[in-house]
Design a protein around this motif. Structure first.
Motif, PDB file in Angstrom:
ATOM      1  N   LEU A  43       1.078  -1.342  -0.064  1.00 42.31           N
ATOM      2  CA  LEU A  43      -0.253   0.041   0.284  1.00 42.31           C
ATOM      3  C   LEU A  43       0.275   1.536   0.255  1.00 42.31           C
ATOM      4  O   LEU A  43       0.239   2.431  -0.628  1.00 42.31           O
ATOM      5  N   LEU A  44       1.509   1.203   0.540  1.00 39.62           N
ATOM      6  CA  LEU A  44       3.320   2.557   0.860  1.00 39.62           C
ATOM      7  C   LEU A  44       3.413   2.577  -0.951  1.00 39.62           C
ATOM      8  O   LEU A  44       3.752   3.323  -0.671  1.00 39.62           O
ATOM      9  N   LEU A  45       3.475   1.320  -0.949  1.00 37.12           N
ATOM     10  CA  LEU A  45       4.125   1.711  -2.195  1.00 37.12           C
ATOM     11  C   LEU A  45       3.480   1.993  -3.603  1.00 37.12           C
ATOM     12  O   LEU A  45       3.841   3.329  -4.805  1.00 37.12           O
ATOM     13  N   MET A  46       2.535   1.317  -3.654  1.00 31.02           N
ATOM     14  CA  MET A  46       0.954   1.767  -4.606  1.00 31.02           C
ATOM     15  C   MET A  46       0.614   3.549  -3.812  1.00 31.02           C
ATOM     16  O   MET A  46       1.076   4.169  -5.300  1.00 31.02           O
ATOM     17  N   ARG A  47       1.038   4.104  -2.863  1.00 30.30           N
ATOM     18  CA  ARG A  47       1.116   5.423  -2.804  1.00 30.30           C
ATOM     19  C   ARG A  47       2.077   6.076  -3.554  1.00 30.30           C
ATOM     20  O   ARG A  47       2.372   7.717  -4.219  1.00 30.30           O
ATOM     21  N   ALA A  48       3.394   5.595  -3.221  1.00 29.73           N
ATOM     22  CA  ALA A  48       4.557   6.354  -3.153  1.00 29.73           C
ATOM     23  C   ALA A  48       5.347   6.138  -4.759  1.00 29.73           C
ATOM     24  O   ALA A  48       5.819   7.880  -5.224  1.00 29.73           O
ATOM     25  N   MET A  49       4.822   5.855  -5.285  1.00 32.62           N
ATOM     26  CA  MET A  49       4.787   5.027  -6.603  1.00 32.62           C
ATOM     27  C   MET A  49       4.387   6.911  -7.669  1.00 32.62           C
ATOM     28  O   MET A  49       4.824   6.920  -8.876  1.00 32.62           O
ATOM     29  N   LYS A  50       2.973   6.677  -7.251  1.00 32.20           N
ATOM     30  CA  LYS A  50       2.258   7.605  -7.546  1.00 32.20           C
ATOM     31  C   LYS A  50       2.753   9.055  -6.986  1.00 32.20           C
ATOM     32  O   LYS A  50       3.007  10.021  -8.147  1.00 32.20           O
ATOM     33  N   LEU A  51       3.546   9.427  -5.635  1.00 35.73           N
ATOM     34  CA  LEU A  51       3.746  10.573  -6.222  1.00 35.73           C
ATOM     35  C   LEU A  51       5.478  10.557  -6.575  1.00 35.73           C
ATOM     36  O   LEU A  51       5.861  12.161  -6.969  1.00 35.73           O
ATOM     37  N   TYR A  52       6.023   9.504  -6.645  1.00 30.94           N
ATOM     38  CA  TYR A  52       7.392   9.237  -6.849  1.00 30.94           C
ATOM     39  C   TYR A  52       7.202  10.128  -8.960  1.00 30.94           C
ATOM     40  O   TYR A  52       8.367  10.475  -9.680  1.00 30.94           O
ATOM     41  N   GLN A  53       6.563   9.763  -9.473  1.00 34.12           N
ATOM     42  CA  GLN A  53       6.124  10.335 -11.027  1.00 34.12           C
ATOM     43  C   GLN A  53       6.264  12.449 -10.848  1.00 34.12           C
ATOM     44  O   GLN A  53       7.092  12.118 -11.667  1.00 34.12           O
ATOM     45  N   HIS A  54       5.661  12.979  -9.913  1.00 34.87           N
ATOM     46  CA  HIS A  54       6.286  13.694  -9.896  1.00 34.87           C
ATOM     47  C   HIS A  54       8.214  13.902  -9.811  1.00 34.87           C
ATOM     48  O   HIS A  54       8.243  15.499  -9.658  1.00 34.87           O
ATOM     49  N   PHE A  55       8.820  13.752  -9.280  1.00 28.43           N
ATOM     50  CA  PHE A  55      10.302  13.773  -8.945  1.00 28.43           C
ATOM     51  C   PHE A  55      11.092  13.285 -10.022  1.00 28.43           C
ATOM     52  O   PHE A  55      12.151  12.780 -10.017  1.00 28.43           O
ATOM     53  N   ALA A  56      10.154  12.103 -10.452  1.00 23.81           N
ATOM     54  CA  ALA A  56      11.214  10.476 -10.900  1.00 23.81           C
ATOM     55  C   ALA A  56      11.835  11.804 -12.476  1.00 23.81           C
ATOM     56  O   ALA A  56      11.146  12.091 -13.081  1.00 23.81           O
ATOM     57  N   LYS A  57      13.240  11.186 -12.883  1.00 21.96           N
ATOM     58  CA  LYS A  57      13.912  12.237 -14.080  1.00 21.96           C
ATOM     59  C   LYS A  57      13.059  11.071 -14.809  1.00 21.96           C
ATOM     60  O   LYS A  57      12.734  11.661 -16.368  1.00 21.96           O
ATOM     61  N   ALA A  58      12.691   9.763 -15.091  1.00 21.04           N
ATOM     62  CA  ALA A  58      11.978   9.300 -15.932  1.00 21.04           C
ATOM     63  C   ALA A  58      10.479   9.384 -16.056  1.00 21.04           C
ATOM     64  O   ALA A  58       9.592   9.946 -14.742  1.00 21.04           O
ATOM     65  N   LYS A  59       9.583   9.903 -17.292  1.00 18.38           N
ATOM     66  CA  LYS A  59       8.018   9.813 -17.633  1.00 18.38           C
ATOM     67  C   LYS A  59       7.750   8.334 -17.683  1.00 18.38           C
ATOM     68  O   LYS A  59       7.489   7.908 -18.269  1.00 18.38           O
ATOM     69  N   PHE A  60       6.718   7.646 -16.324  1.00 14.35           N
ATOM     70  CA  PHE A  60       6.253   6.912 -17.045  1.00 14.35           C
ATOM     71  C   PHE A  60       4.682   6.272 -15.880  1.00 14.35           C
ATOM     72  O   PHE A  60       4.346   7.694 -15.074  1.00 14.35           O
ATOM     73  N   GLU A  61       3.809   5.396 -16.427  1.00 11.57           N
ATOM     74  CA  GLU A  61       2.698   5.340 -16.283  1.00 11.57           C
ATOM     75  C   GLU A  61       2.409   3.799 -15.029  1.00 11.57           C
ATOM     76  O   GLU A  61       3.335   3.846 -14.852  1.00 11.57           O
ATOM     77  N   VAL A  62       1.462   4.398 -13.733  1.00 13.87           N
ATOM     78  CA  VAL A  62       1.505   3.423 -12.924  1.00 13.87           C
ATOM     79  C   VAL A  62       0.198   2.851 -12.848  1.00 13.87           C
ATOM     80  O   VAL A  62      -0.814   3.462 -12.459  1.00 13.87           O
ATOM     81  N   CYS A  63       0.203   1.943 -11.829  1.00 14.43           N
ATOM     82  CA  CYS A  63      -1.640   1.111 -12.418  1.00 14.43           C
ATOM     83  C   CYS A  63      -1.467   0.491 -10.781  1.00 14.43           C
ATOM     84  O   CYS A  63       0.089   0.116 -10.425  1.00 14.43           O
ATOM     85  N   ALA A  64      -2.487  -0.605 -10.688  1.00 17.07           N
ATOM     86  CA  ALA A  64      -2.069  -1.160  -9.358  1.00 17.07           C
ATOM     87  C   ALA A  64      -3.152  -2.564  -9.191  1.00 17.07           C
ATOM     88  O   ALA A  64      -4.376  -1.895  -9.852  1.00 17.07           O
ATOM     89  N   ILE A  65      -2.990  -3.507  -9.294  1.00 19.70           N
ATOM     90  CA  ILE A  65      -3.708  -5.329  -9.047  1.00 19.70           C
ATOM     91  C   ILE A  65      -3.131  -5.793  -8.072  1.00 19.70           C
ATOM     92  O   ILE A  65      -2.556  -6.161  -6.958  1.00 19.70           O
ATOM     93  N   MET A  66      -4.518  -6.351  -7.469  1.00 15.30           N
ATOM     94  CA  MET A  66      -4.494  -7.401  -6.457  1.00 15.30           C
ATOM     95  C   MET A  66      -5.073  -8.730  -6.866  1.00 15.30           C
ATOM     96  O   MET A  66      -5.953  -8.661  -6.909  1.00 15.30           O
TER      97      MET A  66
END
Length: 262
Positions: A43-66
């Motif tokens: 759950l932390l990773l899901m939230r953090a990866m969405k936030l990291y989109q604002h700071f990462a050098k690479a432009k990437f998309e993110v989704c989540a599956i359970m």
């Protein structure tokens, strides 16, 4: 709200950036699927990866599956609401993994088979949704626990890699939280009141990993920075003094120079 969240999660984002830059986890055009188990780390990773989109050098998309293992009827509506709140596509996929492991196969040691089936199902689901990478929530403690499990129960030095390309599925596994201590993940989860689900499996908490966790905790009590030292040793393979690097001139055994613990 987002600025407060970023401020509180600076350490998490810093650990992700360190892992990303050191092991080249993300590239422009990636579509990353976060594997959500319902535990604090995923759950932390899901939230953090969405936030990291604002700071990462690479432009990437993110989704989540359970994956729903078919073992217990867990209410995932709170996780769905959390995903919607942070703007991430989230999907629960039903599987018969629990039935295969505990009814059809009746495994005495079910964890290995369950993990294999879960990995396959998650990777296939990610690829079907156009993802080329799958992000897993293993933290620093998980890395070291796996190392101890390999040493004590298999007699080899091994742990999972930060980045692993799976040629059969064409998916790359990344573990952005490998530098994050578990205690910090727990602290953030409590601070934001993550909708953590109880384990879906009754075997949870009674495995070899729990024994490795206890051993790691004992070592940390003896040597407070033991986990930092162990992780540093894993990163710096050039400093290894194992037997394959021992010089044996004239067919005679010779210890490496500078051995100060004889």
């Amino acid at each position: 709200m987002i600025f407060f969240m970023i401020e509180y999660m600076k350490k998490v984002l810093g650990c992700i950036r360190r892992a990303d830059e050191k092991y080249h986890m993300l590239a422009d055009g990636d579509k990353v699927c976060v594997g959500v188990s319902g535990g604090k780390d995923s759950l932390l990773l899901m939230r953090a990866m969405k936030l990291y989109q604002h700071f990462a050098k690479a432009k990437f998309e993110v989704c989540a599956i359970m994956l729903d293992l078919g073992l217990k009827n867990h209410d995932t509506s709170a996780i769905s609401a959390m995903a919607k709140e942070i703007g991430i596509d989230f999907e629960v996929i039903p599987t018969d993994i629990g039935k295969v492991v505990f009814e059809l196969r009746q495994e005495r040691s079910p964890c290995a088979l369950c993990a294999t089936l879960r990995r396959g199902a998650l990777n296939n689901a990610a690829k079907e949704r156009g993802c080329n990478k799958v992000a897993l929530g293993h933290n620093r403690d998980d890395v070291l626990q796996t190392l101890f499990m390999s040493l004590l129960y298999e007699g080899r030095m091994n742990t999972f890699a930060p980045v692993t390309y799976l040629s059969r599925s064409g998916v790359t596994i990344i573990r952005p939280l490998i530098f994050l201590p578990e205690w910090h993940a727990l602290s953030v989860a409590r601070r934001f009141d993550f909708p953590i689900l109880p384990p879906a499996c009754d075997v949870a908490g009674h495995t070899k990993r729990e024994e490795a966790k206890e051993l790691l905790a004992h070592l940390t009590r003896l040597v407070p920075d033991a986990q930092d030292k162990l992780l540093h040793a894993l990163e710096n393979t050039g400093t290894y003094g194992l037997w394959d690097k021992i010089k044996m001139p004239d067919s005679r055994f010779q210890m490496p120079e500078g051995d100060k613990y004889d």
